[in-house]
Design a protein around this motif. Structure first.
Motif, short mmCIF file in Angstrom:
data_model
loop_
_atom_site.label_atom_id
_atom_site.label_comp_id
_atom_site.label_asym_id
_atom_site.label_seq_id
_atom_site.Cartn_x
_atom_site.Cartn_y
_atom_site.Cartn_z
N CYS A 11 47.08 47.89 1.16
CA CYS A 11 47.06 46.67 1.98
C CYS A 11 46.86 47.03 3.45
O CYS A 11 47.37 48.03 3.92
CB CYS A 11 48.37 45.91 1.79
N HIS A 14 50.31 46.16 4.99
CA HIS A 14 51.42 46.97 4.48
C HIS A 14 50.85 48.21 3.84
O HIS A 14 50.49 48.19 2.66
CB HIS A 14 52.24 46.16 3.46
N CYS A 40 49.13 42.19 -1.20
CA CYS A 40 50.00 43.15 -1.88
C CYS A 40 51.33 42.44 -2.17
O CYS A 40 51.47 41.27 -1.82
CB CYS A 40 50.24 44.38 -1.03
ZN LIG Z 1 50.31 43.42 2.27
#
Ligand SMILES: [Zn+2]
Length: 603
Positions: A11, A14, A40
């Protein structure tokens, strides 16, 4: 990018998380333009407005796209649709159509081949039974002729005893020769039989069956063709309904064919109908594949002979035969014309009392010949109530008959006259016509102060002389009335005086005098002016042919009034002149004392 490499992507927000979801719905929405397409698990957690319907697990696409329907893909308005398809595929797969089809065909091939083998053997056995090929013929010949025994006998000769051998052979030949007649017969029969069998051998019939079989095999289908067509039209329920019903009407079914054939007018035997029905019902599934349009001609359908009685049906059959023969056989037509029943009908038609014109009689006679089968159903015996009277009129010459009619007209004229108020000015409602004790018509008006007319119901005839006599029963000083002739054809819209074939009289000091000119005004007899006592009988005389229309006092004939010359041509010209009276006041009452046809007028 394969499965593993995509799952390896992290991601953007993230970095430690792999991408797990992709948004597949509501992507067109403005707000979502700014959001990430791939999520995600953390993106999922942070999105407080996360709607699961909008997201698909990437994993599911990668793993199941090949074999399954994916619940959220493609985006649709109604996900129940996709759910139903999922249900359907999970259920239908158990039925395994392909396997059923393969099984069917395998079984068909096996059974068909087995059947063909049996019939093939059976047919070959048939050929062996009969002298149909050369081998069979020779074999039969050998049986009849004993040629093989003869050969055997010859071969038995050992070469040493010709004398003895010769005796044996002689005996054998003599025996066979003695059966000459029988052998001739047997060989002749063999030849005949062989010829017949050769002729009856028919390859065409089996070939035709083979072709039919192929056609049948071609038509094998596991899918109802009608159903697939109906399905395409599902959006339009109304037209679907009507389309199915018209299709049904064009569909050839055993029932439909049976209905056509078993039409009562074909007179097929019950046995034939039943046997045919059984055979056709077996073919029904195939028949239904025949799509034929317009079974019946436009606006036509079979005549419902089944609904009429056997007797009537026979009558219809007889009529058709009769009608056909009439058009082609003059002799037959003449024989029909001479039938007793038709002669009797025609005698009645021709009676002078019917006053039918010649054209109508001829048309009717032609029709009776055409309708003879029906007419003869009627019993014409004692059809006429009084044959003597009937014959009296039949035998009366034309002159005598006319005299009789004139006499009758004279006698019945007054009886049949009938006086009625005209439509004009509501006369139909406000005139009351009654008869007094001397059977004289009394004409009264009720509650009306309009000029209204009361007209007789008979058109006056051109060549007859008429006399009408009226008398006032009641009249007040100064009251007026009109008497004369008028056309029936103007009676709806006009008063009779408009034809100027009338005289208007007024009660002046107990005398009736002319008060206005309505045609009858010329003084032909009397002094000064026409004037009679108010209770005097007034006579109106008419002879249209002589253009005569006069008014006089009865019985003294002191005064006589005639029609003005300018109006006289109307008496010949108008075809529907009738006697009439007209008055204004309700206080007048007039009686029609007499109306008759006379030979001449009195002076
Ligand atoms: Zn994410």
């Amino acid at each position: 990018m394969d499965k593993t490499s995509f799952q390896a992507l992290n991601c953007r927000k993230h970095q430690k998380k792999h991408l797990q979801f992709i948004q597949v719905n509501d992507v067109l929405n403005q707000q979502s333009q700014s959001k990430e397409l791939f999520y995600c698990s953390s993106c999922f957690n942070h999105d407080l407005e996360f709607k699961s319907i909008n997201f698909l697990m990437i994993d599911q696409i990668l793993q199941e796209a090949e074999t399954n329907i994916i619940p959220k893909w493609p985006p649709v308005n109604n996900y129940q649709l996709i759910q139903d398809l999922i249900d359907f595929t999970s259920k239908e797969s158990e039925l395994n159509y392909e396997k059923q089809i393969i099984d069917f065909f395998n079984e068909l091939k096996e059974q068909l081949l087995a059947k063909i083998d049996i019939i093939q053997k059976k047919m070959i056995n048939e050929t062996h039974k009969y002298p149909i090929d050369n081998n069979q013929i020779i074999k039969k010949y050998q049986e009849i002729s004993n040629i093989l025994q003869f050969k055997q006998l010859l071969m038995n000769e050992q070469g040493n005893n010709l004398q003895e051998h010769s005796t044996l052979c002689r005996q054998f030949i003599q025996k066979i020769e003695s059966q000459k007649d029988k052998n001739t017969e047997l060989l002749q029969s063999l030849l005949t039989q062989s010829n017949q069998l050769q002729k009856s051998f028919d390859l065409e019939y089996p070939i035709a069956i083979k072709q039919q079989l192929f056609t049948l095999v071609d038509s094998i289908s596991f899918f109802n063709q009608d159903f697939s067509q109906v399905n395409l039209n599902q959006s339009n329920q109304g037209s679907q309904q009507s389309r199915i019903s018209t299709q049904n009407s064009n569909k050839i079914t055993a029932d439909l064919i049976m209905k056509l054939i078993s039409n009562k007018s074909n007179f097929c035997s019950d046995q034939f109908i039943n046997e045919l029905n059984l055979s056709l019902q077996k073919l029904n599934p195939l028949l239904q594949y025949l799509k034929l349009n317009n079974i019946f001609k436009e606006n036509k359908e079979p005549i419902e002979f089944s609904k009429i009685s056997e007797e009537k049906l026979n009558l219809v059959g007889e009529y058709v035969k009769h009608s056909i023969q009439l058009t082609s056989d003059q002799q037959y037509e003449n024989s029909i014309k001479n039938k007793m029943e038709l002669k009797q009908i025609n005698e009645i038609m021709n009676s002078k009392m019917n006053f039918l014109n010649q054209e109508s009689i001829q048309k009717f006679e032609k029709w009776t010949v055409e309708m003879y089968p029906f007419l003869k159903q009627m019993n014409f015996q004692n059809f006429i109530k009084d044959k003597n009277k009937f014959d009296l009129f039949k035998n009366l010459g034309d002159n005598n008959f006319n005299e009789l009619i004139i006499a009758a007209q004279k006698g019945f004229f007054y009886l049949n006259l009938n006086l009625v108020g005209t439509e004009y000015s509501d006369g139909q409602r406000i005139f009351a016509v009654s008869k007094n004790k001397n059977s004289e018509y009394i004409i009264t008006k009720i509650n009306s102060e309009n000029w209204t007319c009361c007209i007789s119901s008979l058109d006056l005839q051109k060549d007859l002389k008429y006399v009408f006599r009226i008398q006032l029963e009641k009249i007040n000083e100064g009251n007026e009335f009109v008497v004369g002739l008028m056309r029936n054809s103007i009676s709806q819209n006009k008063g009779g005086w408009d034809d100027y074939l009338s005289c208007q009289l007024k009660n002046q000091s107990e005398y009736l005098k002319i008060s206005d000119n309505y045609g009858i005004i010329n003084l032909l007899k009397g002094v000064n002016e026409f004037q009679v006592k108010k209770d005097c009988v007034i006579e109106i005389r008419v002879c249209l042919k002589d253009k005569l229309l006069e008014m006089t006092d009865y019985p003294n004939y002191q005064y006589k009034l005639g029609l003005e010359d300018k109006h006289k041509p109307k008496l010949e010209q108008y075809k529907d002149l009738r006697f009439y009276l007209s008055f204004l006041s309700s206080d007048i009452q007039i009686s029609l004392k007499d109306a008759e046809i006379v030979n001449k007028f009195k002076d």
